[in-house]
Design an enzyme around this catalytic site. Sequence first.
Site, PDB file in Angstrom:
ATOM      1  N   ALA A  66       8.363  10.883 -14.718  1.00  0.00           N
ATOM      2  CA  ALA A  66       7.252  10.440 -15.560  1.00  0.00           C
ATOM      3  C   ALA A  66       6.417   9.482 -14.716  1.00  0.00           C
ATOM      4  CB  ALA A  66       7.791   9.742 -16.795  1.00  0.00           C
ATOM      5  N   GLY A 111      11.884  12.507 -15.135  1.00  0.00           N
ATOM      6  CA  GLY A 111      11.236  13.522 -15.970  1.00  0.00           C
ATOM      7  C   GLY A 111      11.141  14.882 -15.285  1.00  0.00           C
ATOM      8  N   GLU A 114      14.440  16.412 -15.852  1.00  0.00           N
ATOM      9  CA  GLU A 114      14.487  16.751 -17.282  1.00  0.00           C
ATOM     10  C   GLU A 114      13.638  17.990 -17.585  1.00  0.00           C
ATOM     11  OE1 GLU A 114      13.397  12.601 -18.125  1.00  0.00           O
ATOM     12  OE2 GLU A 114      14.978  12.600 -19.627  1.00  0.00           O
ATOM     13  N   GLU A 134      16.335   6.557 -13.470  1.00  0.00           N
ATOM     14  CA  GLU A 134      15.703   5.613 -14.399  1.00  0.00           C
ATOM     15  C   GLU A 134      16.352   4.237 -14.397  1.00  0.00           C
ATOM     16  OE1 GLU A 134      16.273   8.801 -15.046  1.00  0.00           O
ATOM     17  OE2 GLU A 134      14.542   9.659 -16.070  1.00  0.00           O
TER      18      GLU A 134
HETATM   19  N1  COA Z   1       5.159   7.850 -11.027  1.00  0.00           N
HETATM   20  C1  COA Z   1       3.996   7.480 -10.490  1.00  0.00           C
HETATM   21  N2  COA Z   1       3.724   7.599  -9.186  1.00  0.00           N
HETATM   22  C2  COA Z   1       4.675   8.105  -8.393  1.00  0.00           C
HETATM   23  C3  COA Z   1       5.922   8.511  -8.878  1.00  0.00           C
HETATM   24  C4  COA Z   1       6.153   8.369 -10.277  1.00  0.00           C
HETATM   25  N3  COA Z   1       7.302   8.765 -10.848  1.00  0.00           N
HETATM   26  N4  COA Z   1       6.670   8.970  -7.856  1.00  0.00           N
HETATM   27  C5  COA Z   1       5.913   8.851  -6.751  1.00  0.00           C
HETATM   28  N5  COA Z   1       4.700   8.324  -7.069  1.00  0.00           N
HETATM   29  C6  COA Z   1       3.587   8.053  -6.174  1.00  0.00           C
HETATM   30  C7  COA Z   1       3.818   6.804  -5.334  1.00  0.00           C
HETATM   31  O1  COA Z   1       3.495   5.633  -6.065  1.00  0.00           O
HETATM   32  C8  COA Z   1       2.880   7.064  -4.186  1.00  0.00           C
HETATM   33  O2  COA Z   1       1.560   6.784  -4.616  1.00  0.00           O
HETATM   34  P1  COA Z   1       0.552   5.947  -3.661  1.00  0.00           P
HETATM   35  O3  COA Z   1       0.452   6.781  -2.403  1.00  0.00           O
HETATM   36  O4  COA Z   1      -0.714   5.896  -4.447  1.00  0.00           O
HETATM   37  O5  COA Z   1       1.210   4.628  -3.417  1.00  0.00           O
HETATM   38  C9  COA Z   1       2.979   8.570  -3.993  1.00  0.00           C
HETATM   39  O6  COA Z   1       3.460   9.097  -5.220  1.00  0.00           O
HETATM   40  C10 COA Z   1       3.936   8.978  -2.907  1.00  0.00           C
HETATM   41  O7  COA Z   1       5.195   8.402  -3.178  1.00  0.00           O
HETATM   42  P2  COA Z   1       6.016   7.478  -2.126  1.00  0.00           P
HETATM   43  O8  COA Z   1       6.947   6.618  -2.911  1.00  0.00           O
HETATM   44  O9  COA Z   1       5.088   6.812  -1.194  1.00  0.00           O
HETATM   45  O10 COA Z   1       6.818   8.619  -1.328  1.00  0.00           O
HETATM   46  P3  COA Z   1       8.210   8.431  -0.557  1.00  0.00           P
HETATM   47  O11 COA Z   1       8.374   9.655   0.264  1.00  0.00           O
HETATM   48  O12 COA Z   1       8.242   7.112   0.156  1.00  0.00           O
HETATM   49  O13 COA Z   1       9.327   8.386  -1.696  1.00  0.00           O
HETATM   50  C11 COA Z   1      10.375   9.080  -3.768  1.00  0.00           C
HETATM   51  C12 COA Z   1       9.560   9.501  -2.520  1.00  0.00           C
HETATM   52  C13 COA Z   1      10.482  10.288  -4.686  1.00  0.00           C
HETATM   53  C14 COA Z   1      11.791   8.669  -3.329  1.00  0.00           C
HETATM   54  C15 COA Z   1       9.681   7.888  -4.460  1.00  0.00           C
HETATM   55  O14 COA Z   1       8.324   8.229  -4.663  1.00  0.00           O
HETATM   56  C16 COA Z   1      10.280   7.528  -5.796  1.00  0.00           C
HETATM   57  O15 COA Z   1      11.319   6.909  -5.847  1.00  0.00           O
HETATM   58  N6  COA Z   1       9.568   7.867  -6.904  1.00  0.00           N
HETATM   59  C17 COA Z   1       9.952   7.482  -8.223  1.00  0.00           C
HETATM   60  C18 COA Z   1      11.097   8.317  -8.727  1.00  0.00           C
HETATM   61  C19 COA Z   1      11.520   7.844 -10.103  1.00  0.00           C
HETATM   62  O16 COA Z   1      11.991   6.740 -10.281  1.00  0.00           O
HETATM   63  N7  COA Z   1      11.348   8.716 -11.104  1.00  0.00           N
HETATM   64  C20 COA Z   1      11.703   8.426 -12.462  1.00  0.00           C
HETATM   65  C21 COA Z   1      10.545   7.893 -13.187  1.00  0.00           C
HETATM   66  S1  COA Z   1      10.952   7.528 -14.887  1.00  0.00           S
END
Ligand code: COA
Length: 260
Positions: A66, A111, A114, A134
């Site tokens: 999400a 999400g 999910e 989460e």
């Molecule tokens: N919601 C909003 N934005 C998200 C996102 C999310 N769930 N997941 C990634 N993004 C965005 C990042 O903020 C970043 O945006 P920016 O370039 O404007 O700063 C972009 O996507 C790229 O992500 P980034 O974190 O830089 O890539 P990474 O390769 O370093 O890491 C992940 C990849 C997947 C490990 C990391 O993005 C992450 O942990 N995301 C969240 C996962 C999560 O907690 N999901 C559950 C949400 S309830």
Amino acid sequence: MEFKNVLYEIRDGIAVVTVNRPDKLNALSRATLEDIASAMDAAEGADEVGAVIITGRGEKAFVAGADISEINTLDAQSGREFAQFGQGLFRCIETFPKPVIAAVNGFALGGGCELAMACHMRVASDNAKFGQPEVNLGIIPGYGGTQRLPRLVGKGVALELLLTGDMITAARAYDLGLVNAVAAPGQAVAKAMEIAAKVVAKGPLAVRGCIEAVQTGLDMPLEEGCYLEATLFGLCCASEDMREGTKAFMEKRKAEFKGR
Ligand code: COA
């Protein structure tokens, strides 16, 4: 059909719905969920569509969760509404009358995991990663993850993934039964198309009956689930497709199903 956050195309009778926010790793904003809902409506209403594949744009992510920027300001009331909105859409996908396959081409987190679990089947590229992270954000999954994950992989492993927030590989997801098949990088959609084509060649009413019997029946006591199954079996017996399918078998030819 054009949507802002989702690409929608029909290939060989299969609708491919691609979440299209690659710069945000295809995170599910509210507007994206609304676009997915509209794309599913389009696929349901289109007679030429026999199955749906849901995937994410790019090589890196299926859906990374999400949209966290929309979660930060939620309170008790709006948080509940937020969860219920996503749950409603995912239940529509789970009970969709045509087969829905997730082609998981990268991160399927929160999400995203999910969404994949709400689909009827999951194909992952071997670079895909699954997880429910989460707890790292101080929340629990809100789009059905605490319910569908234990149903798919069992309570012990589900709690491991929910409590640690750890990501698992496609290979482990396959071993756990979380995914149906693993494909080479970049090939998840192609593999999902292969499976979808196989299903589309079957009797559409029978396919629909199987989905309903499993998705609705599994939440019932066994006796009620079997009662539902018998009713759906009876409905199939009233179809032209059943006459054709059984006749074709006896005549040693391929059945030509009409979905009637
Ligand atoms: N919601 C909003 N934005 C998200 C996102 C999310 N769930 N997941 C990634 N993004 C965005 C990042 O903020 C970043 O945006 P920016 O370039 O404007 O700063 C972009 O996507 C790229 O992500 P980034 O974190 O830089 O890539 P990474 O390769 O370093 O890491 C992940 C990849 C997947 C490990 C990391 O993005 C992450 O942990 N995301 C969240 C996962 C999560 O907690 N999901 C559950 C949400 S309830």
